[in-house]
Scaffold this motif. Structure first.
Motif, mmCIF file in Angstrom:
data_model
loop_
_atom_site.group_PDB
_atom_site.id
_atom_site.type_symbol
_atom_site.label_atom_id
_atom_site.label_comp_id
_atom_site.label_asym_id
_atom_site.label_seq_id
_atom_site.Cartn_x
_atom_site.Cartn_y
_atom_site.Cartn_z
ATOM 1 N N LYS A 118 -4.073 -1.650 16.191
ATOM 2 C CA LYS A 118 -4.716 -0.797 15.177
ATOM 3 C C LYS A 118 -5.836 0.045 15.792
ATOM 4 N N GLY A 146 -9.892 -2.845 4.186
ATOM 5 C CA GLY A 146 -10.223 -4.257 4.331
ATOM 6 C C GLY A 146 -9.000 -5.082 3.952
ATOM 7 N N THR A 175 -1.380 -7.659 -1.037
ATOM 8 C CA THR A 175 -0.032 -7.081 -0.947
ATOM 9 C C THR A 175 0.954 -8.219 -0.662
ATOM 10 N N ASP A 201 14.214 2.978 9.277
ATOM 11 C CA ASP A 201 13.551 2.022 10.166
ATOM 12 C C ASP A 201 12.732 2.848 11.148
ATOM 13 N N ASP A 210 11.633 3.431 3.787
ATOM 14 C CA ASP A 210 11.406 2.014 4.093
ATOM 15 C C ASP A 210 12.723 1.454 4.634
ATOM 16 N N ILE A 243 0.832 -1.214 0.000
ATOM 17 C CA ILE A 243 0.000 0.000 0.000
ATOM 18 C C ILE A 243 0.865 1.262 0.000
ATOM 19 N N VAL A 291 -6.226 -6.425 1.686
ATOM 20 C CA VAL A 291 -5.605 -5.889 0.480
ATOM 21 C C VAL A 291 -4.539 -6.864 -0.026
ATOM 22 N N CYS A 318 2.540 4.594 7.332
ATOM 23 C CA CYS A 318 1.955 3.362 6.772
ATOM 24 C C CYS A 318 2.530 2.091 7.403
ATOM 25 N N SER A 368 2.632 -8.719 1.952
ATOM 26 C CA SER A 368 2.475 -9.274 3.312
ATOM 27 C C SER A 368 1.262 -10.210 3.373
HETATM 28 P P1 NAD Z 1 3.688 -5.020 2.876
HETATM 29 O O1 NAD Z 1 4.274 -6.167 3.609
HETATM 30 O O2 NAD Z 1 3.277 -5.273 1.477
HETATM 31 O O3 NAD Z 1 4.752 -3.846 2.983
HETATM 32 C C1 NAD Z 1 5.260 -3.491 4.233
HETATM 33 C C2 NAD Z 1 6.499 -2.633 4.059
HETATM 34 O O4 NAD Z 1 6.885 -2.235 5.378
HETATM 35 C C3 NAD Z 1 7.698 -3.361 3.451
HETATM 36 O O5 NAD Z 1 8.193 -2.631 2.359
HETATM 37 C C4 NAD Z 1 8.687 -3.434 4.610
HETATM 38 O O6 NAD Z 1 10.040 -3.389 4.188
HETATM 39 C C5 NAD Z 1 8.286 -2.214 5.418
HETATM 40 N N1 NAD Z 1 8.719 -2.250 6.818
HETATM 41 C C6 NAD Z 1 8.667 -3.297 7.658
HETATM 42 N N2 NAD Z 1 9.202 -2.966 8.841
HETATM 43 C C7 NAD Z 1 9.591 -1.669 8.733
HETATM 44 C C8 NAD Z 1 10.221 -0.761 9.618
HETATM 45 N N3 NAD Z 1 10.576 -1.123 10.862
HETATM 46 N N4 NAD Z 1 10.473 0.500 9.199
HETATM 47 C C9 NAD Z 1 10.132 0.867 7.949
HETATM 48 N N5 NAD Z 1 9.545 0.052 7.052
HETATM 49 C C10 NAD Z 1 9.285 -1.209 7.458
HETATM 50 O O7 NAD Z 1 2.501 -4.441 3.751
HETATM 51 P P2 NAD Z 1 1.026 -3.908 3.388
HETATM 52 O O8 NAD Z 1 0.131 -5.085 3.387
HETATM 53 O O9 NAD Z 1 1.041 -2.968 2.236
HETATM 54 O O10 NAD Z 1 0.697 -3.115 4.739
HETATM 55 C C11 NAD Z 1 1.030 -1.750 4.905
HETATM 56 C C12 NAD Z 1 0.214 -1.221 6.062
HETATM 57 O O11 NAD Z 1 -1.176 -1.403 5.782
HETATM 58 C C13 NAD Z 1 0.450 -1.929 7.407
HETATM 59 O O12 NAD Z 1 0.392 -0.971 8.448
HETATM 60 C C14 NAD Z 1 -0.709 -2.891 7.497
HETATM 61 O O13 NAD Z 1 -1.043 -3.241 8.837
HETATM 62 C C15 NAD Z 1 -1.802 -2.063 6.866
HETATM 63 N N6 NAD Z 1 -2.952 -2.828 6.377
HETATM 64 C C16 NAD Z 1 -2.751 -3.845 5.464
HETATM 65 C C17 NAD Z 1 -3.858 -4.561 5.037
HETATM 66 C C18 NAD Z 1 -3.709 -5.708 4.063
HETATM 67 O O14 NAD Z 1 -4.671 -6.493 3.939
HETATM 68 N N7 NAD Z 1 -2.599 -5.835 3.357
HETATM 69 C C19 NAD Z 1 -5.141 -4.260 5.525
HETATM 70 C C20 NAD Z 1 -5.292 -3.228 6.429
HETATM 71 C C21 NAD Z 1 -4.175 -2.508 6.859
#
Ligand code: NAD
Length: 252
Positions: A158, A185, A189, A60, A38, A19, A187, A83, A191
């Motif tokens: 959260k 909801g 990605t 970080d 990142d 995201i 997504v 994020c 993760s």
């Molecule tokens: P993702 O795993 O695709 O990407 C996460 C990124 O965070 C990676 O690039 C990673 O290198 C970086 N990261 C990890 N630890 C870090 C740190 N200590 N400092 C800086 N960067 C760091 O994740 P995503 O699914 O896109 O999720 C992004 C956000 O959206 C998160 O907060 C997640 O909880 C939230 N979210 C995700 C979903 C979903 O379904 N994917 C739904 C609701 C909320």
């Protein structure tokens, strides 16, 4: 092409993939200067190649000194999208103290760190320009707005993001700061793909993730990024203290 974020600078954490990355690209496409951060340097570099408006910094968000140093280097921004976050699985009885602490450190305390570092210069900018600055905090629909099984530490952290966001909105509303939480909801990605792959039955796990969304599909990152553009832009100038759902109808 519209330029809804022309003249604005937005800083995004966890922008190398998922995201955060889609949001960085969407904001740059709308004319913003984007500072994409990142911990993953290799992926960040590919992002910089994608748009001349994106500059990258390895960061970080759990490292207070690094956050302070970046704020010093970057100066003021118009919008900050916090994020970074992670999912810990499990019920309360299955949740180790280490999982609980990591969830709160990465999902919530990182926002405290980032905001404490960037807010003073953002408030000064709002005063100088008689405009508004925007903080966007990544919360989630899952387990904070609507309860889901096996997400104890995630849901608690959260929900805390939403409380932090409302507190910021209330404290600084008169100084031109808007703060909103984004609640997606499920997504598609990297993760999420990792969580599906590590399930006992990955095929069933994907079906289960899809089934909980009435629209019958996972969100794409492109379903979420427009809300980040909106919240960073002046189009949302009368919106603050909200937890905005983009969830495919889960909470209808
Ligand atoms: P993702 O795993 O695709 O990407 C996460 C990124 O965070 C990676 O690039 C990673 O290198 C970086 N990261 C990890 N630890 C870090 C740190 N200590 N400092 C800086 N960067 C760091 O994740 P995503 O699914 O896109 O999720 C992004 C956000 O959206 C998160 O907060 C997640 O909880 C939230 N979210 C995700 C979903 C979903 O379904 N994917 C739904 C609701 C909320």
């Amino acid at each position: 092409m519209t330029q809804r974020l022309a003249g604005k600078t937005i800083l995004i954490t966890a922008a190398a993939q998922g995201i955060g990355r889609a949001s960085a690209l969407a904001c740059a496409a709308q004319g913003a200067q984007v500072i994409a951060t990142d911990i993953n340097q290799v992926l960040l570099q590919t992002l910089q190649q994608d748009s001349a408006r994106i500059q990258t910094h390895v960061l970080d968000v759990r490292d207070t000194d690094a956050v302070q140093a970046l704020a010093h280097t970057v100066g003021d921004v118009d919008a900050l999208f916090n994020c970074a976050g992670m999912v810990a699985n499990g019920t309360l009885l299955e949740c180790s103290e280490a999982d609980w602490d990591l969830s709160f450190d990465l999902n919530v305390k990182s926002m405290y760190r980032m905001t404490q570092a960037f807010l003073p210069s953002m408030l000064a900018k709002a005063e100088r320009t008689q405009g508004s600055v925007s903080i966007i905090n990544m919360a989630s629909m899952a387990s904070s707005i609507k309860g889901f099984a096996n997400r104890c530490a995630y849901g608690a952290s959260k929900a805390a993001v939403i409380g932090l966001t409302k507190s910021l909105a209330a404290d600084y509303v008169k100084q031109g700061l808007r703060a909103n939480a984004l609640c997606p909801g499920t997504v598609d990605t990297p993760s999420l793909r990792g969580r599906i792959a590590s399930a006992a039955d990955p095929v069933q796990a994907e079906k289960d993730f899809i089934a909980r969304q009435p629209m019958g599909r996972l969100a794409t990152v492109e379903d979420i990024a427009p809300m980040v553009v909106y919240l960073a832009s002046d189009e949302s100038r009368f919106v603050t203290g909200q937890a905005l759902l983009v969830d495919g109808g889960v909470t209808i």
